[in-house]
Design a protein around this motif. Structure first.
Motif, PDB file in Angstrom:
ATOM      1  N   GLU A  84       0.838  -1.202   0.000  1.00 14.05           N
ATOM      2  CA  GLU A  84       0.000   0.000   0.000  1.00 14.05           C
ATOM      3  C   GLU A  84       0.873   1.252   0.000  1.00 14.05           C
ATOM      4  N   LYS A  85       1.937   1.234   0.762  1.00 16.27           N
ATOM      5  CA  LYS A  85       2.852   2.372   0.781  1.00 16.27           C
ATOM      6  C   LYS A  85       3.448   2.605  -0.612  1.00 16.27           C
ATOM      7  N   GLU A  86       3.805   1.528  -1.277  1.00 17.34           N
ATOM      8  CA  GLU A  86       4.327   1.657  -2.648  1.00 17.34           C
ATOM      9  C   GLU A  86       3.271   2.233  -3.586  1.00 17.34           C
ATOM     10  N   ARG A  87       2.020   1.795  -3.409  1.00 15.14           N
ATOM     11  CA  ARG A  87       0.936   2.252  -4.275  1.00 15.14           C
ATOM     12  C   ARG A  87       0.664   3.739  -4.090  1.00 15.14           C
ATOM     13  N   THR A  88       0.704   4.214  -2.850  1.00 13.12           N
ATOM     14  CA  THR A  88       0.359   5.603  -2.584  1.00 13.12           C
ATOM     15  C   THR A  88       1.548   6.554  -2.677  1.00 13.12           C
ATOM     16  N   LYS A  89       2.733   6.038  -2.516  1.00 11.11           N
ATOM     17  CA  LYS A  89       3.949   6.863  -2.585  1.00 11.11           C
ATOM     18  C   LYS A  89       4.779   6.391  -3.774  1.00 11.11           C
ATOM     19  N   LYS A  90       4.305   6.767  -4.935  1.00  8.73           N
ATOM     20  CA  LYS A  90       4.860   6.239  -6.185  1.00  8.73           C
ATOM     21  C   LYS A  90       6.296   6.655  -6.451  1.00  8.73           C
ATOM     22  N   TRP A  91       6.774   7.642  -5.751  1.00  4.29           N
ATOM     23  CA  TRP A  91       8.150   8.068  -5.951  1.00  4.29           C
ATOM     24  C   TRP A  91       9.137   7.127  -5.252  1.00  4.29           C
ATOM     25  N   LEU A  92       8.623   6.281  -4.351  1.00  2.15           N
ATOM     26  CA  LEU A  92       9.489   5.328  -3.654  1.00  2.15           C
ATOM     27  C   LEU A  92       9.793   4.140  -4.561  1.00  2.15           C
ATOM     28  N   PRO A  93      10.985   3.592  -4.458  1.00  4.87           N
ATOM     29  CA  PRO A  93      11.280   2.395  -5.260  1.00  4.87           C
ATOM     30  C   PRO A  93      10.380   1.238  -4.817  1.00  4.87           C
TER      31      PRO A  93
END
Length: 173
Positions: A84-93
């Motif tokens: 979910e963090k990856e989905r919402t924070k797309k700038w993260l690898p």
């Protein structure tokens, strides 16, 4: 105090100069960083070797849906939260494409191997072999969170763990 870093991990002169020009960073800091590169590479390799072993062996034993069968509720939640963090924070690898084990922490990997010791005993020989890696997890946190290791014995500890893992697992991979 420490040997120079191997040539393969030496920072190029231009990069050293660039880093040394950053506010509050000096040549001493960059020297420490240089020493950490080799240590990070060893831990990165060890941790991901563990992940690959777990995935391979559990898939062989439990089938293609090994994750659904092997992961307990807290591990599934941790994985879902990180997705979910990856989905919402797309700038993260994103690590999700690598598989669910890449969402887990070092201690989680050890706990999976212990929970499925019947799968891993033929490979590691003795579940107590994992004890040294549990202890190494604390040192790994310092390195993974951009700390510096100043005791040469800690470098030895990491390199010995990598050597032991390779010796114990290597012939069976």
């Amino acid at each position: 105090m420490f040997e120079d870093a191997p040539e393969a991990t030496k920072l190029p002169a231009k990069k050293r100069e660039q880093l040394s020009s950053i506010p509050y960073v000096d040549a001493t800091y960059v020297d420490e960083l240089q020493r950490m590169l080799d240590l990070y590479a060893s831990l990165h390799t060890l941790e991901n070797s563990m992940r690959r072993l777990i995935e391979k062996e559990l898939a062989n034993r439990l089938g293609a849906d090994w994750w659904e069968k092997a992961a307990n509720a807290p591990l599934k939640k941790k994985h879902a939260d990180r997705l979910e963090k990856e989905r919402t924070k797309k700038w993260l690898p994103a690590r999700s494409g690598l598989g669910p084990l890449y969402s887990l922490d070092w201690s989680d990997l050890i706990s999976i191997m212990r929970r499925y010791e019947d799968v891993f005993i033929p490979i590691i020989g003795d579940v107590n072999f994992l004890h040294r890696f549990s202890d190494l997890g604390l040192l790994r946190h310092v390195i993974a969170h951009n700390g510096f290791v100043d005791d040469p014995k800690d470098y030895d500890r990491v390199n010995l763990a990598l050597h032991d893992w390779t010796k114990q697992i290597g012939q069976k991979a």
